[in-house]
Design a protein around this motif. Structure first.
Motif, PDB file in Angstrom:
ATOM      1  N   VAL A 310       0.864  -1.172   0.000  1.00 33.30           N
ATOM      2  CA  VAL A 310       0.000   0.000   0.000  1.00 33.30           C
ATOM      3  C   VAL A 310       0.905   1.228   0.000  1.00 33.30           C
ATOM      4  O   VAL A 310       1.749   1.368   0.890  1.00 33.30           O
ATOM      5  CB  VAL A 310      -0.912   0.001   1.249  1.00 33.30           C
ATOM      6  N   CYS A 311       0.775   2.082  -1.009  1.00 35.38           N
ATOM      7  CA  CYS A 311       1.612   3.280  -1.015  1.00 35.38           C
ATOM      8  C   CYS A 311       0.843   4.453  -1.616  1.00 35.38           C
ATOM      9  O   CYS A 311      -0.133   4.255  -2.330  1.00 35.38           O
ATOM     10  CB  CYS A 311       2.906   3.024  -1.776  1.00 35.38           C
ATOM     11  N   ARG A 312       1.303   5.648  -1.315  1.00 34.25           N
ATOM     12  CA  ARG A 312       0.604   6.864  -1.766  1.00 34.25           C
ATOM     13  C   ARG A 312       0.480   6.909  -3.281  1.00 34.25           C
ATOM     14  O   ARG A 312       1.420   6.579  -3.988  1.00 34.25           O
ATOM     15  CB  ARG A 312       1.361   8.092  -1.270  1.00 34.25           C
ATOM     16  N   ARG A 319      -4.555   3.218  -7.919  1.00 35.43           N
ATOM     17  CA  ARG A 319      -4.457   1.947  -8.640  1.00 35.43           C
ATOM     18  C   ARG A 319      -4.663   0.783  -7.689  1.00 35.43           C
ATOM     19  O   ARG A 319      -4.144   0.796  -6.581  1.00 35.43           O
ATOM     20  CB  ARG A 319      -3.069   1.808  -9.258  1.00 35.43           C
ATOM     21  N   ARG A 320      -5.400  -0.213  -8.152  1.00 35.23           N
ATOM     22  CA  ARG A 320      -5.582  -1.424  -7.343  1.00 35.23           C
ATOM     23  C   ARG A 320      -5.352  -2.639  -8.237  1.00 35.23           C
ATOM     24  O   ARG A 320      -5.898  -2.683  -9.332  1.00 35.23           O
ATOM     25  CB  ARG A 320      -7.019  -1.507  -6.806  1.00 35.23           C
ATOM     26  N   ASP A 349      -2.472   3.664  -3.456  1.00 36.15           N
ATOM     27  CA  ASP A 349      -2.492   2.523  -4.370  1.00 36.15           C
ATOM     28  C   ASP A 349      -2.399   1.254  -3.519  1.00 36.15           C
ATOM     29  O   ASP A 349      -1.761   1.273  -2.473  1.00 36.15           O
ATOM     30  CB  ASP A 349      -1.265   2.544  -5.299  1.00 36.15           C
ATOM     31  N   ALA A 350      -3.005   0.181  -3.991  1.00 34.59           N
ATOM     32  CA  ALA A 350      -2.882  -1.081  -3.256  1.00 34.59           C
ATOM     33  C   ALA A 350      -2.680  -2.226  -4.237  1.00 34.59           C
ATOM     34  O   ALA A 350      -3.402  -2.340  -5.235  1.00 34.59           O
ATOM     35  CB  ALA A 350      -4.132  -1.332  -2.420  1.00 34.59           C
ATOM     36  N   TYR A 351      -1.673  -3.025  -3.979  1.00 33.89           N
ATOM     37  CA  TYR A 351      -1.384  -4.195  -4.807  1.00 33.89           C
ATOM     38  C   TYR A 351      -1.455  -5.414  -3.895  1.00 33.89           C
ATOM     39  O   TYR A 351      -0.763  -5.470  -2.889  1.00 33.89           O
ATOM     40  CB  TYR A 351       0.010  -4.099  -5.418  1.00 33.89           C
ATOM     41  N   SER A 376       0.760  -3.370   5.721  1.00 34.65           N
ATOM     42  CA  SER A 376       1.562  -2.556   4.816  1.00 34.65           C
ATOM     43  C   SER A 376       1.272  -1.067   5.038  1.00 34.65           C
ATOM     44  O   SER A 376       2.181  -0.242   5.056  1.00 34.65           O
ATOM     45  CB  SER A 376       1.263  -2.953   3.372  1.00 34.65           C
ATOM     46  N   TYR A 377       0.013  -0.728   5.255  1.00 32.79           N
ATOM     47  CA  TYR A 377      -0.391   0.669   5.458  1.00 32.79           C
ATOM     48  C   TYR A 377       0.280   1.250   6.702  1.00 32.79           C
ATOM     49  O   TYR A 377       0.824   2.344   6.690  1.00 32.79           O
ATOM     50  CB  TYR A 377      -1.910   0.729   5.580  1.00 32.79           C
ATOM     51  N   LYS A 378       0.258   0.467   7.768  1.00 36.74           N
ATOM     52  CA  LYS A 378       0.842   0.949   9.031  1.00 36.74           C
ATOM     53  C   LYS A 378       2.330   0.684   9.119  1.00 36.74           C
ATOM     54  O   LYS A 378       2.976   1.114  10.080  1.00 36.74           O
ATOM     55  CB  LYS A 378       0.161   0.236  10.219  1.00 36.74           C
TER      56      LYS A 378
END
Ligand code: TYD
Ligand code: MG
Length: 451
Positions: A310-312, A319-320, A349-351, A376-378
């Motif tokens: 998960v990144c900005r 994007r996903r 974005d999340a992959y 991943s976010y945290k």
């Protein structure tokens, strides 16, 4: 002179139409129709005698007498416990995935049990098959090989040698003279399959048919004949990974959920007895965004690694992507996270990826998807020896899933120390050596991902 009549067939599902149509009314795919000549009805179906006597029920063989063990455990399981005599089995898959290799390996095992096996190839020469066979190892018995594409001649050979098992490699190369359509067309594929069915049912010969899956191109896909055969197996796998999964999608003699796992090596296909170990190979330790989920394939628990990044986002639209799992499900779970956990994911974005290239769509993976995204976010890693499973509902509740005990047992067997699971499942499970943490909603899961 009467004009030769033609009809149009859908190359994917075999839907028949008098005129060309852009979208198939049967399978809703676009641009799949092709024109073919109408069949001449032959007076008698191939290879079947008209004089048949009724049989006493008590004289008919039972299931255990009718099954032959192929000697490849993963294949036997997918077939429902062995090869059923007189059945018609379709093995489909992308070109080059290993269908010929798998069936040649099966032949190698079966000729070792002094059964008569006839392998008919329309794709490779005798010396090419010999070369492949040599890579697979020693054959402890004689295998009959024939390079032929003409069905009438194939039928004659089968009647002359009367084998127990026949392999047809592949259906798309076989043809009957009286049909003017090209080999691989819908009418040829259908007619050849129905003739093979007469052979299987009339003489109790098991027939394996190899079919290439093709969406584009001129050959008719195996979906055209799925409804005609007893068992449909698909051989699938990642082009970049060595492992292959054999999956039953239809089986008149067993469950359709079973899978067999193989690895392609220099000496052919090797059975993977412990898929969990295989799937977790090379897993990163203590990295945020990587979690281990306990999943079920058929009746077998498999542990897999699920990764999220998960990144900005740099764009207006985040994007996903979801590889190996359901894209819509991932979107839904992210919406649940936004609403119920109050995390603003619309700037990110999340992959999401099931590592190892396995494809898993069961809802029991939800909790792992949510936890991987949160982790991943945290930027907080979940404990390395923790495994999880559970379905997530739209209000953020964690719901019970089936076969929970088997999942926990597999995790314990693989050396995991903690299992996060739905509270409702926890109460009924008694597996020693592993700590169970029951959760009721995603807020509780968030609480576990504190630094
Ligand atoms: P094949 O069985 O010919 O595929 P299909 O019949 O489905 O078209 O498999 C071909 C691939 O398998 C080819 O890329 C080479 C690979 N292979 C191995 O890696 N090891 C082996 O021992 C064999 C026989 C094939
Ligand atoms: Mg082949």
């Amino acid at each position: 002179m009467a004009k030769n009549k033609t009809v149009f067939f859908c190359k994917l599902c075999g839907f028949e139409s008098a005129k060309w149509v852009g979208q198939c009314p049967g399978c809703k795919e676009w641009d799949t129709f092709a024109e073919e000549p109408v069949l001449k009805k032959s007076s008698k179906p191939a290879g079947i005698k008209n004089t048949r006597e009724p049989e006493l029920l008590s004289n008919i063989k039972t299931e255990s007498e009718l099954r032959i063990h192929s000697g490849i455990e993963e294949l036997d399981r997918v077939l429902g416990g062995g090869i059923v005599t007189g059945s018609l089995v379709l093995v489909g898959g992308d070109p080059g995935i290993g269908k010929s290799t798998l069936l040649l390996q099966m032949c190698r095992e079966i000729v070792g049990k002094s059964k008569k096996v006839l392998y008919i190839s329309g794709e490779e020469s005798l010396s090419q098959i010999k070369m492949r066979a040599e890579r697979l190892g020693v054959f402890n018995g004689e295998l009959l090989l024939l390079c032929e594409t003409n069905l009438e001649l194939i039928e004659e050979t089968i009647h002359k040698y009367n084998p127990d098992i026949v392999v047809i490699d592949s259906i798309q190369t076989m043809s009957r003279d009286e049909i003017s359509a090209a080999p691989g067309s819908v009418s040829q594929v259908r007619e050849v399959t129905s003739a093979l069915m007469q052979i299987a049912k009339g003489f109790g010969i098991t027939v394996f048919i190899i079919g290439h899956v093709t969406k584009e191109g001129v050959v008719a896909g195996p979906r055209v004949l799925e409804h005609m055969v007893d068992t449909v197996l698909y051989f699938e796998g990642d082009n970049y990974a060595a492992y292959r999964v054999l999956r039953a999608v239809k089986n008149r003699f067993g469950s359709t959920n079973e899978i067999g796992v193989f690895e392609m090596q220099g000496t052919g296909l090797v059975e993977v007895k412990n898929p969990s170990e295989f799937m977790l190979k090379g897993r990163p330790e203590g990295e945020p965004g990587s979690v281990v989920a306990a999943s079920i394939e058929g009746t077998r628990p498999i542990l897999i690694e699920l990764q999220a990044l998960v990144c900005r986002t740099n764009f207006n639209m985040p994007r996903r992507t979801a590889a190996g799992t359901d894209y819509n499900r991932v979107n839904l779970l992210m919406a649940v996270l936004e609403k119920r956990a109050g995390i603003q994911l619309s700037d990110y974005d999340a992959y999401v990826n099931v590592a190892g290239g396995m494809r898993i769509t069961e809802p029991a993976l939800d909790l792992a998807v949510i936890t991987a995204i949160l982790s991943s976010y945290k930027n907080v890693a979940l404990d390395n020896k923790t495994v999880l499973f559970g379905e997530v509902g739209l209000t953020g509740e964690i719901r019970a899933v089936n076969m929970a005990e088997q999942r926990v047992a597999e995790a314990s067997k693989m050396g995991f120390e903690v299992c996060i699971l739905p509270q409702a499942n926890k109460e009924h499970i008694k597996v020693p050596g592993i700590k169970l943490i029951g959760v009721k909603n995603i807020q509780e899961v968030m609480g576990m991902l504190k630094r």
